[in-house]
Design an enzyme around this catalytic site. Structure first.
Site, PDB file in Angstrom:
ATOM      1  N   TRP A 115       0.824  -1.224   0.119  1.00 35.56           N
ATOM      2  CA  TRP A 115       0.202   0.085   0.170  1.00 35.56           C
ATOM      3  C   TRP A 115       0.741   1.278  -0.044  1.00 35.56           C
ATOM      4  O   TRP A 115       0.320   2.455  -0.183  1.00 35.56           O
ATOM      5  CB  TRP A 115      -1.062  -0.038   1.224  1.00 35.56           C
ATOM      6  CG  TRP A 115      -0.120  -0.206   2.424  1.00 35.56           C
ATOM      7  CD1 TRP A 115      -0.069  -1.304   3.198  1.00 35.56           C
ATOM      8  CD2 TRP A 115       0.543   0.765   3.288  1.00 35.56           C
ATOM      9  NE1 TRP A 115       0.474  -1.288   4.523  1.00 35.56           N
ATOM     10  CE2 TRP A 115       0.937   0.182   4.586  1.00 35.56           C
ATOM     11  CE3 TRP A 115       0.569   2.193   3.142  1.00 35.56           C
ATOM     12  CZ2 TRP A 115       1.477   0.739   5.536  1.00 35.56           C
ATOM     13  CZ3 TRP A 115       1.188   2.807   4.329  1.00 35.56           C
ATOM     14  CH2 TRP A 115       1.772   2.099   5.395  1.00 35.56           C
TER      15      TRP A 115
ATOM     16  N   LYS B  23      -2.734  -8.838  -7.575  1.00 36.15           N
ATOM     17  CA  LYS B  23      -3.592  -8.603  -6.387  1.00 36.15           C
ATOM     18  C   LYS B  23      -2.680  -7.518  -5.686  1.00 36.15           C
ATOM     19  O   LYS B  23      -1.914  -7.402  -5.085  1.00 36.15           O
ATOM     20  CB  LYS B  23      -3.633  -9.975  -5.219  1.00 36.15           C
ATOM     21  CG  LYS B  23      -4.889  -9.308  -4.401  1.00 36.15           C
ATOM     22  CD  LYS B  23      -4.460 -10.105  -2.956  1.00 36.15           C
ATOM     23  CE  LYS B  23      -3.496  -9.603  -2.108  1.00 36.15           C
ATOM     24  NZ  LYS B  23      -4.159  -8.234  -1.571  1.00 36.15           N
TER      25      LYS B  23
ATOM     26  N   SER C 215      -4.989  -4.204   0.364  1.00 32.84           N
ATOM     27  CA  SER C 215      -6.341  -3.705   0.560  1.00 32.84           C
ATOM     28  C   SER C 215      -6.633  -2.185   0.911  1.00 32.84           C
ATOM     29  O   SER C 215      -7.765  -1.839   1.102  1.00 32.84           O
ATOM     30  CB  SER C 215      -6.849  -4.854   1.398  1.00 32.84           C
ATOM     31  OG  SER C 215      -6.991  -6.059   0.914  1.00 32.84           O
TER      32      SER C 215
ATOM     33  N   GLU D 297      10.539  -8.249  -3.409  1.00 29.06           N
ATOM     34  CA  GLU D 297      11.377  -6.786  -3.062  1.00 29.06           C
ATOM     35  C   GLU D 297      10.588  -6.573  -1.559  1.00 29.06           C
ATOM     36  O   GLU D 297       9.415  -6.226  -1.435  1.00 29.06           O
ATOM     37  CB  GLU D 297      10.905  -5.682  -3.989  1.00 29.06           C
ATOM     38  CG  GLU D 297      11.150  -6.019  -5.429  1.00 29.06           C
ATOM     39  CD  GLU D 297      12.825  -5.915  -5.594  1.00 29.06           C
ATOM     40  OE1 GLU D 297      13.355  -5.159  -4.775  1.00 29.06           O
ATOM     41  OE2 GLU D 297      13.153  -6.395  -6.404  1.00 29.06           O
TER      42      GLU D 297
ATOM     43  N   CYS E  12      10.288   1.892   2.034  1.00 30.19           N
ATOM     44  CA  CYS E  12      11.127   0.742   2.261  1.00 30.19           C
ATOM     45  C   CYS E  12      12.469   1.490   2.348  1.00 30.19           C
ATOM     46  O   CYS E  12      13.459   0.631   2.737  1.00 30.19           O
ATOM     47  CB  CYS E  12      11.121  -0.202   1.221  1.00 30.19           C
ATOM     48  SG  CYS E  12      11.249   0.551  -0.684  1.00 30.19           S
TER      49      CYS E  12
ATOM     50  N   GLU F  20      11.034  -2.452  10.890  1.00 28.87           N
ATOM     51  CA  GLU F  20      10.850  -1.271  10.347  1.00 28.87           C
ATOM     52  C   GLU F  20       9.707  -0.452  11.165  1.00 28.87           C
ATOM     53  O   GLU F  20       8.642  -1.165  11.364  1.00 28.87           O
ATOM     54  CB  GLU F  20      10.135  -1.319   8.881  1.00 28.87           C
ATOM     55  CG  GLU F  20      11.266  -2.011   7.891  1.00 28.87           C
ATOM     56  CD  GLU F  20      10.474  -2.204   6.840  1.00 28.87           C
ATOM     57  OE1 GLU F  20       9.474  -3.035   6.698  1.00 28.87           O
ATOM     58  OE2 GLU F  20      10.790  -1.798   5.704  1.00 28.87           O
TER      59      GLU F  20
HETATM   60  P1  NAD Z   1       2.709  -6.714   3.383  1.00 28.87           P
HETATM   61  O1  NAD Z   1       3.527  -7.997   3.305  1.00 28.87           O
HETATM   62  O2  NAD Z   1       1.803  -6.684   4.685  1.00 28.87           O
HETATM   63  O3  NAD Z   1       1.531  -6.918   1.936  1.00 28.87           O
HETATM   64  C1  NAD Z   1       1.942  -6.569   0.736  1.00 28.87           C
HETATM   65  C2  NAD Z   1       1.006  -7.567  -0.037  1.00 28.87           C
HETATM   66  O4  NAD Z   1       1.114  -8.867   0.261  1.00 28.87           O
HETATM   67  C3  NAD Z   1      -0.656  -7.156   0.188  1.00 28.87           C
HETATM   68  O5  NAD Z   1      -1.037  -6.906  -1.108  1.00 28.87           O
HETATM   69  C4  NAD Z   1      -1.048  -8.208   0.945  1.00 28.87           C
HETATM   70  O6  NAD Z   1      -2.503  -8.507   0.961  1.00 28.87           O
HETATM   71  C5  NAD Z   1      -0.300  -9.357   0.630  1.00 28.87           C
HETATM   72  N1  NAD Z   1      -0.331 -10.450   1.349  1.00 28.87           N
HETATM   73  C6  NAD Z   1      -0.176 -10.349   2.752  1.00 28.87           C
HETATM   74  N2  NAD Z   1      -0.137 -11.843   3.087  1.00 28.87           N
HETATM   75  C7  NAD Z   1       0.012 -12.617   1.914  1.00 28.87           C
HETATM   76  C8  NAD Z   1       0.356 -14.065   2.163  1.00 28.87           C
HETATM   77  N3  NAD Z   1       0.479 -14.571   3.096  1.00 28.87           N
HETATM   78  N4  NAD Z   1       0.434 -14.492   0.786  1.00 28.87           N
HETATM   79  C9  NAD Z   1       0.425 -13.594  -0.209  1.00 28.87           C
HETATM   80  N5  NAD Z   1       0.082 -12.434  -0.161  1.00 28.87           N
HETATM   81  C10 NAD Z   1       0.026 -11.667   0.907  1.00 28.87           C
HETATM   82  O7  NAD Z   1       3.237  -5.470   3.214  1.00 28.87           O
HETATM   83  P2  NAD Z   1       2.723  -3.978   3.069  1.00 28.87           P
HETATM   84  O8  NAD Z   1       2.390  -3.612   4.726  1.00 28.87           O
HETATM   85  O9  NAD Z   1       1.713  -3.710   2.521  1.00 28.87           O
HETATM   86  O10 NAD Z   1       3.999  -3.006   2.493  1.00 28.87           O
HETATM   87  C11 NAD Z   1       4.939  -2.550   3.353  1.00 28.87           C
HETATM   88  C12 NAD Z   1       6.250  -3.505   3.298  1.00 28.87           C
HETATM   89  O11 NAD Z   1       6.676  -3.500   1.835  1.00 28.87           O
HETATM   90  C13 NAD Z   1       7.360  -2.651   4.077  1.00 28.87           C
HETATM   91  O12 NAD Z   1       8.048  -3.947   4.784  1.00 28.87           O
HETATM   92  C14 NAD Z   1       8.089  -2.292   2.908  1.00 28.87           C
HETATM   93  O13 NAD Z   1       9.625  -2.248   3.261  1.00 28.87           O
HETATM   94  C15 NAD Z   1       7.985  -3.161   1.892  1.00 28.87           C
HETATM   95  N6  NAD Z   1       8.351  -2.637   0.365  1.00 28.87           N
HETATM   96  C16 NAD Z   1       9.434  -2.901   0.021  1.00 28.87           C
HETATM   97  C17 NAD Z   1      10.025  -2.281  -1.178  1.00 28.87           C
HETATM   98  C18 NAD Z   1      11.058  -2.407  -1.971  1.00 28.87           C
HETATM   99  O14 NAD Z   1      11.409  -2.127  -3.287  1.00 28.87           O
HETATM  100  N7  NAD Z   1      11.974  -3.446  -1.523  1.00 28.87           N
HETATM  101  C19 NAD Z   1       9.157  -1.187  -1.940  1.00 28.87           C
HETATM  102  C20 NAD Z   1       7.867  -0.800  -1.076  1.00 28.87           C
HETATM  103  C21 NAD Z   1       7.567  -1.467  -0.135  1.00 28.87           C
END
Ligand code: NAD
Length: 487
Positions: A155, A179, A182, A252, A286, A385
């Site tokens: 998000w 996907k 949310s 990522e 990130c 984080e």
């Molecule tokens: P998140 O892992 O909670 O969710 C990311 C996505 O994964 C969402 O669409 C979520 O619904 C889905 N998801 C959750 N559980 C899942 C599962 N078990 N199986 C498959 N899909 C699942 O992350 P977030 O809170 O949305 O995003 C923040 C994170 O993203 C931070 O840790 C940030 O550092 C990282 N991020 C990394 C980069 C990069 O380039 N490395 C860039 C942006 C964000």
């Protein structure tokens, strides 16, 4: 009709805007105003199966499409995004909370990014080799699409991050099931509308909405998905890698980026970069400066200007053009910020500025930026984080110690050092275990054309420029006997 029906959004499968088979929905609320922005279908395993079936049927359509035709699609998608930047950015600000100026920049950048990778596709070559044992054999290598890709996005940058995967996977010749997160599906629906209007053939890019544990897991476990492009938390990436089997993974993940300030650095310049990297996008990055490591000899000289820079951030409604810090996107992130600050204070750190919810706004998610001094390695700030607007300040006494602290938690996405000494900078660049090291820049720093991705807990694989294409391809060798047949 394009996905929105009195704020009742739909998913996009096989070129049609569809409901979930169960009729279940979830709602999206603005962190800025508290208003309900819309409802979305909650996809089940069956919905994901339908999307994957559509993608499988469309696989050869895209794999066999000439690059010149894929180019027309990419150009039209970029034009569709470009034509709608203002309106999309407004909706992005409302559903995410980021200031409108940042939202405009984010939406605007997606088109040029896609076009950059289009240029890479046109120039993607692979070597042909002469046989080692005999000149009669030639080895030709070819990049080929993987097949069908599952894309799962977070998000924090609801346009930028899908804008690194969804269209690129298609450009590489794959069909896609995407996907989005949310918390921010309105922006996803808008990007999907652009893709639809650009004339991408049915089934080539599909979007399902819903929870990670249900729809996300169903994508990851589907046996006909060939590769996963995922951006999100490290813990989610670990779970995906457990469930995905032998699919090709591009993960990522999180960062815990340190910004190291050496004693010879310019304190004002360092303070500007610390504040920028801690508070931009409300710290939801990130590549935020998650840890600020300041040499003890320059600590006091940095703190004064850092206080000034922090006070410059103006908390407010994200659509107000004066605002430079919007609300936190969601309550779990706000609570994590509170827990990390409280944990540090309990263990002896000092809150120098902010860090409290501010009354008088429509929601409880408006926070002053925080400065916390005296942070040490035993605190939560050094473990996970915060992902929110806080600058946790550690002290160190030599480069050796700074590098040890920086590498300690085993995250390695982007790390920064401020110094005027070339030898120190290059030694740090070599020894920091990170996909990117920036010198005299914030941790928060990137461009379109270099490889992007993490070491260790920050991920697997690289995206950016041609890496966003090859992440979704395999290299194949074709051996030809051009001379005498037989041995
Ligand atoms: P998140 O892992 O909670 O969710 C990311 C996505 O994964 C969402 O669409 C979520 O619904 C889905 N998801 C959750 N559980 C899942 C599962 N078990 N199986 C498959 N899909 C699942 O992350 P977030 O809170 O949305 O995003 C923040 C994170 O993203 C931070 O840790 C940030 O550092 C990282 N991020 C990394 C980069 C990069 O380039 N490395 C860039 C942006 C964000």
């Amino acid at each position: 009709m394009m996905g929105e029906d009195a704020k009742k959004f739909r998913m996009y499968v096989n070129g049609e805007w569809v409901e979930s088979e169960s009729g279940r929905r979830f709602s999206v609320t603005s962190p800025a105003t508290g208003e309900k922005l819309g409802t979305f279908p909650k996809a089940s395993r069956e919905d994901v199966k339908a999307a994957v079936d559509a993608a499988l049927d469309a696989q050869s359509t895209i794999a066999d499409m000439p690059i010149a035709e894929r180019e027309k699609l990419a150009v039209r998608i970029a034009e569709e995004i470009g034509n709608g930047v203002k309106g999309y950015a407004r909706d992005l600000s409302l559903e995410h909370g980021k200031p409108i100026g940042e939202a405009i920049g984010e939406v605007h950048d997606v088109g040029p990014n896609i076009l950059w990778q289009l240029e890479d596709l046109k120039r993607l070559d692979a070597p042909a080799l002469e046989g080692y044992s005999t000149p009669d054999s030639w080895y030709i290598t070819r990049w080929e699409p993987l097949g069908t890709i599952g894309v799962i996005t977070p998000w924090n940058f609801p346009w930028l991050l899908p804008g690194e995967f969804v269209v690129q996977a298609m450009l590489a010749g794959n069909s896609v099931v995407w996907k989005p997160a949310s918390y921010t599906p309105v922006s996803a629906a808008h990007l999907m509308e652009c893709i639809h209007r650009a004339g991408v053939p049915p089934g080539v890019i599909n979007m399902v909405t819903g929870g990670g544990s249900e729809a996300g897991t169903a994508i990851v476990e589907h046996p006909m998905i060939d590769g996963i492009g995922f951006t999100g938390e490290t813990s989610t990436g670990e779970e995906i890698s457990r469930r995905a089997g032998l699919k090709k993974l591009t993960l990522e993940l999180g960062g815990l980026g340190p910004l190291i300030v050496m004693p010879d650095a310019n304190p004002r310049r360092a303070a500007e970069d610390i504040a920028f990297g801690c508070f931009t996008n409300t710290g939801h990055c990130c590549v935020a400066n998650e840890r600020v490591l300041v040499h003890e000899d320059i600590h006091d000289a940095v703190l004064g200007p850092l206080m000034d820079e922090t006070k410059k951030f103006r908390l407010g409604h994200p659509l107000d053009e004066e605002t430079t810090l919007g609300p936190i996107n969601n309550e779990p992130t706000a609570e994590k910020m509170e827990e990390n600050i409280q944990d540090a204070l309990d263990k002896g750190a000092k809150l120098l500025y902010g860090g409290k919810r501010v009354e008088g706004f429509p929601t409880k998610l408006y926070y002053e930026p925080a400065l916390v001094d005296g942070v040490t390695e035993d605190m939560l700030f050094n473990e996970r984080e915060t992902f929110a607007p806080v600058a946790p300040i550690f002290r160190f006494s030599d480069l050796e110690e700074a590098i040890r602290i920086a590498n300690g938690p085993r995250y390695g996405l982007s790390m920064a050092i401020h110094t005027n000494d070339l030898k120190t900078a290059l030694e740090a660049a070599r020894r920091l275990k990170s996909g990117q090291v920036t010198i005299n820049e914030p941790v928060y720093s990137w461009d379109y054309h270099h490889p992007w991705g993490g070491f260790r807990k920050s991920g697997i694989g690289r995206i950016g420029a041609r890496w966003s294409l090859t992440a979704f391809m395999e290299i194949k060798t074709v051996m030809i006997n051009i001379g005498r047949s037989g041995r």
